[in-house]
Design a protein around this motif. Structure first.
Motif, PDB file in Angstrom:
ATOM      1  N   ALA A 198      -3.822 -15.398  -0.139  1.00  0.00           N
ATOM      2  CA  ALA A 198      -4.682 -14.354   0.432  1.00  0.00           C
ATOM      3  C   ALA A 198      -5.482 -14.904   1.601  1.00  0.00           C
ATOM      4  O   ALA A 198      -5.998 -16.015   1.564  1.00  0.00           O
ATOM      5  N   THR A 218      -4.859  -9.748  -1.001  1.00  0.00           N
ATOM      6  CA  THR A 218      -5.683  -8.865  -1.827  1.00  0.00           C
ATOM      7  C   THR A 218      -6.189  -7.722  -0.961  1.00  0.00           C
ATOM      8  O   THR A 218      -6.060  -7.751   0.269  1.00  0.00           O
ATOM      9  N   TYR A 273      -0.197  -6.764  -0.341  1.00  0.00           N
ATOM     10  CA  TYR A 273      -1.274  -6.776   0.651  1.00  0.00           C
ATOM     11  C   TYR A 273      -0.900  -7.621   1.865  1.00  0.00           C
ATOM     12  O   TYR A 273      -1.457  -8.688   2.132  1.00  0.00           O
TER      13      TYR A 273
END
Length: 370
Positions: free
Chosen positions: A72, A99, A158
């Motif tokens: 992330a 995320t 994501y």
């Protein structure tokens, strides 16, 4: 185009001479050089470091048996036009672990970025297509297709892909994300294409089930699927349609090729965003397939469903009831609005991707341009 491969020795030489590396050790000679990020991961697992910005200068290939993990918040900035792209070969795996508040971003390195600055993101799997037992991906020369509908190429969650679509010629250019025969064992959700030069996302056969998709200002179609695609696409927010919102087809060489494209598109919002939308909210072409659209909200497009009268296979499927658009809602219809293929459309008031034209709650935080 030809694949860009660097030998293990060449990669190692670059890495040792001038490199900014992640925290991992080299994997069988491949060492991450953040300032010159490219090459071929042949085996083992390579993990990137979110605190480091990566400059993609050429093709990065994840081959059979190898894995790439992108945590992330990682940012990859690409330069080099058609030579710069990220591709997962059959048997390779990628794990994009973004995320909602900290997505992974693949974008242009230019100070003033624009559509077409670099290639895009390509995944090649072993799921069935109707292009033959195996085929060659047009934008990476990698093989795709097979007989493994549950094949896994990893997990993508994501991810935002920006300013893609570098062009080879008038008929060949990168999409934002190209999924060639990607299997249902692959997780593919919360993915945005932003300001791409060609299609936002395109599915070439395969059986992957895509969820929470955003496509903004794509140069061609926003979402395209073809070649015996048998997965599903659910929860889609499209803004800025240039040609078609959704383009669904069976096979450009043989509209009756098998396996036939068979899919359900569910919960989608399609917004004009000031572009021409010349091919409508839905374009059913090249044999179409067995396609059901459910809960579709369309705002401001001048055409509902486009089907060419000369597309014999597509029109035969419509007569057989293979195209269903139920329910769909059209608002802010411009003068001259045409439903196109009226017989397949049932109008009701819909929520679309979330709440009509409004940005859905699931798109908050990780997207841009909405």
């Amino acid at each position: 185009m030809k694949k860009t491969f660097l030998s293990i020795l060449a990669i190692a030489a670059i890495a040792f001479s001038n490199c900014t590396t992640s925290s991992i050790e080299p994997v069988m000679g491949f060492q991450v050089d953040a300032t010159n990020f490219k090459g071929t991961i042949t085996q083992g697992t390579v993990s990137l470091d979110a605190s480091v910005e990566y400059n993609l200068t050429g093709a990065l290939i994840i081959e059979n048996g190898a894995k790439l993990i992108i945590p992330a918040g990682t940012v990859i900035k690409a330069s080099g036009g058609t030579s710069a792209y990220i591709a997962v070969a059959q048997g390779g795996k990628i794990y994009v672990d973004g995320t909602a508040t900290n997505p992974v971003v693949m974008t242009s390195s230019k100070a003033n970025p624009a559509a077409g600055d670099w290639g895009g993101f390509v995944i090649c799997g072993k799921a069935p297509t109707n292009k033959g037992a195996t085929a060659t991906a047009e934008v990476s020369d990698l093989t795709y297709g097979g007989a493994e509908p549950n094949d896994s190429s990893g997990s993508i969650r994501y991810l935002r892909v920006e300013y893609t679509g570098a062009t080879y010629n008038a008929s060949k250019e990168f999409n934002g994300v190209s999924l060639f025969a990607v299997g249902s064992g692959t997780t593919f959700e919360y993915v945005q294409s932003y300001n791409g030069g060609d299609d936002g996302l395109e599915f070439f056969g395969g059986s992957v089930n895509a969820k929470y998709i955003v496509s903004v200002n794509s140069g061609d179609d926003s979402v395209d699927f073809a070649d015996g695609f048998t997965g599903s696409i659910e929860n889609v927010y499209i803004k800025g349609v240039n040609k078609a919102g959704f383009e669904g087809s069976n096979n450009g060489d043989d509209g009756n090729a098998t396996p036939v494209t068979t899919t359900t598109i569910k919960n989608a919002t399609i917004l004009l965003g000031g572009l021409t939308a010349a091919e409508g909210a839905i374009y059913y072409k090249e044999g179409g397939g067995k396609i059901t659209y459910q809960n579709i909200y369309v705002d401001g497009l001048s055409l509902g469903v486009k089907v060419k009268s000369t597309d014999t296979a597509a029109n035969a499927r419509i007569k057989a009831g293979d195209l269903i658009v139920n329910p769909i809602q059209f608002v802010n219809k411009p003068v001259g609005f045409d439903y196109g293929e009226k017989s397949v459309i049932t109008e009701l008031n819909n929520t679309g991707a979330g709440s009509g034209a409004a940005v859905p709650s699931w798109a908050a935080g990780w997207t841009v341009g909405l």
